[in-house]
Design a protein around this motif. Structure first.
Motif, PDB file in Angstrom:
ATOM      1  N   ALA A 104       0.797  -1.313   0.074  1.00  0.00           N
ATOM      2  CA  ALA A 104      -0.138   0.239   0.071  1.00  0.00           C
ATOM      3  C   ALA A 104       0.708   1.324  -0.097  1.00  0.00           C
ATOM      4  O   ALA A 104       2.075   1.203   0.447  1.00  0.00           O
ATOM      5  CB  ALA A 104      -0.977   0.258   1.065  1.00  0.00           C
ATOM      6  N   SER A 111      -4.092  10.485  -0.716  1.00  0.00           N
ATOM      7  CA  SER A 111      -4.560   9.427  -1.841  1.00  0.00           C
ATOM      8  C   SER A 111      -3.843   8.112  -1.557  1.00  0.00           C
ATOM      9  O   SER A 111      -2.774   8.224  -1.101  1.00  0.00           O
ATOM     10  CB  SER A 111      -4.062   9.830  -3.291  1.00  0.00           C
ATOM     11  OG  SER A 111      -4.813  11.174  -3.437  1.00  0.00           O
ATOM     12  N   THR A 112      -4.526   7.108  -1.773  1.00  0.00           N
ATOM     13  CA  THR A 112      -3.971   5.618  -1.410  1.00  0.00           C
ATOM     14  C   THR A 112      -3.980   4.791  -2.673  1.00  0.00           C
ATOM     15  O   THR A 112      -5.016   4.992  -3.629  1.00  0.00           O
ATOM     16  CB  THR A 112      -4.809   5.179  -0.130  1.00  0.00           C
ATOM     17  OG1 THR A 112      -6.233   4.922  -0.563  1.00  0.00           O
ATOM     18  CG2 THR A 112      -4.722   6.048   1.002  1.00  0.00           C
ATOM     19  N   ASN A 113      -3.244   3.648  -2.527  1.00  0.00           N
ATOM     20  CA  ASN A 113      -3.462   2.652  -3.381  1.00  0.00           C
ATOM     21  C   ASN A 113      -2.934   1.358  -2.512  1.00  0.00           C
ATOM     22  O   ASN A 113      -2.201   1.300  -1.631  1.00  0.00           O
ATOM     23  CB  ASN A 113      -2.275   2.554  -4.422  1.00  0.00           C
ATOM     24  CG  ASN A 113      -2.258   1.495  -5.375  1.00  0.00           C
ATOM     25  OD1 ASN A 113      -3.347   1.121  -5.824  1.00  0.00           O
ATOM     26  ND2 ASN A 113      -0.941   1.215  -5.749  1.00  0.00           N
ATOM     27  N   HIS A 114      -3.760   0.281  -2.846  1.00  0.00           N
ATOM     28  CA  HIS A 114      -3.766  -0.782  -2.278  1.00  0.00           C
ATOM     29  C   HIS A 114      -3.430  -2.079  -3.035  1.00  0.00           C
ATOM     30  O   HIS A 114      -4.013  -1.937  -4.262  1.00  0.00           O
ATOM     31  CB  HIS A 114      -4.837  -1.165  -1.225  1.00  0.00           C
ATOM     32  CG  HIS A 114      -4.891  -0.281   0.023  1.00  0.00           C
ATOM     33  ND1 HIS A 114      -5.683   1.078  -0.110  1.00  0.00           N
ATOM     34  CD2 HIS A 114      -4.690  -0.255   1.334  1.00  0.00           C
ATOM     35  CE1 HIS A 114      -5.861   1.709   0.869  1.00  0.00           C
ATOM     36  NE2 HIS A 114      -4.996   0.706   1.945  1.00  0.00           N
ATOM     37  N   LYS A 131      -6.942  -5.809  -0.826  1.00  0.00           N
ATOM     38  CA  LYS A 131      -7.788  -4.709  -0.741  1.00  0.00           C
ATOM     39  C   LYS A 131      -9.084  -5.286  -0.043  1.00  0.00           C
ATOM     40  O   LYS A 131      -9.524  -6.363   0.024  1.00  0.00           O
ATOM     41  CB  LYS A 131      -8.483  -4.448  -2.323  1.00  0.00           C
ATOM     42  CG  LYS A 131      -7.599  -3.469  -2.985  1.00  0.00           C
ATOM     43  CD  LYS A 131      -8.012  -3.258  -4.522  1.00  0.00           C
ATOM     44  CE  LYS A 131      -7.149  -2.400  -5.108  1.00  0.00           C
ATOM     45  NZ  LYS A 131      -7.538  -2.062  -6.425  1.00  0.00           N
ATOM     46  N   THR A 135      -0.018   7.860  -6.442  1.00  0.00           N
ATOM     47  CA  THR A 135       0.716   7.133  -5.341  1.00  0.00           C
ATOM     48  C   THR A 135       1.872   6.369  -6.244  1.00  0.00           C
ATOM     49  O   THR A 135       2.627   5.379  -5.381  1.00  0.00           O
ATOM     50  CB  THR A 135      -0.440   6.185  -4.833  1.00  0.00           C
ATOM     51  OG1 THR A 135      -0.912   5.363  -5.692  1.00  0.00           O
ATOM     52  CG2 THR A 135      -1.366   6.816  -4.072  1.00  0.00           C
TER      53      THR A 135
END
Length: 120
Positions: A48, A55-58, A63, A103
């Motif tokens: 992640a 702002s996020t990213n997994h 998820k 990200t």
């Protein structure tokens, strides 16, 4: 930039852990922080990432179970890990760097890893 990670440990499948990573030093030089993990015999993967703007990213594999967040006042990023599975067992490393696009970032700094072990 120095990164200090904490929070790993041994947990049963279905349990939860929260990792924390505190940044110090020239933190103005980074705008994305994230967590990578590497299991024995496997490639390192990004779990992640989160920007200064939150702002996020997994990764698809986490998820709905893992959540990255940050407290800018404390220069700390958290990884809340719920519904842990044995396949989440790995050495988790905190990283920080500069954004390439959102990200997506180049990890320039690494903290020491913290071991997460999930028993079945």
């Amino acid at each position: 930039v120095q990164l200090q990670a904490s929070g790993g440990g041994l947990v049963q499948a279905g349990g939860s852990l929260r990792l924390a990573c505190t940044a110090s030093g020239s933190i103005f030089s980074v705008n994305v922080m994230g967590w990578y993990r590497q299991a024995p015999g496997k490639q390192r993967e990004l779990v992640a990432a989160i920007t200064n703007g939150r702002s996020t990213n997994h990764a698809d594999s986490v998820k709905g179970r893992f959540t990255i967040s940050r407290d800018n006042a404390k220069n700390t990023v958290y990884l809340q890990m719920n519904s842990l599975k044995p396949e989440d067992t790995a050495l988790y490393s905190c990283t920080a760097g500069t954004s390439i696009r959102g990200t997506l970032f180049a990890p320039n700094y690494w903290g020491q890893g913290t071991q997460v072990t999930v028993s079945s």
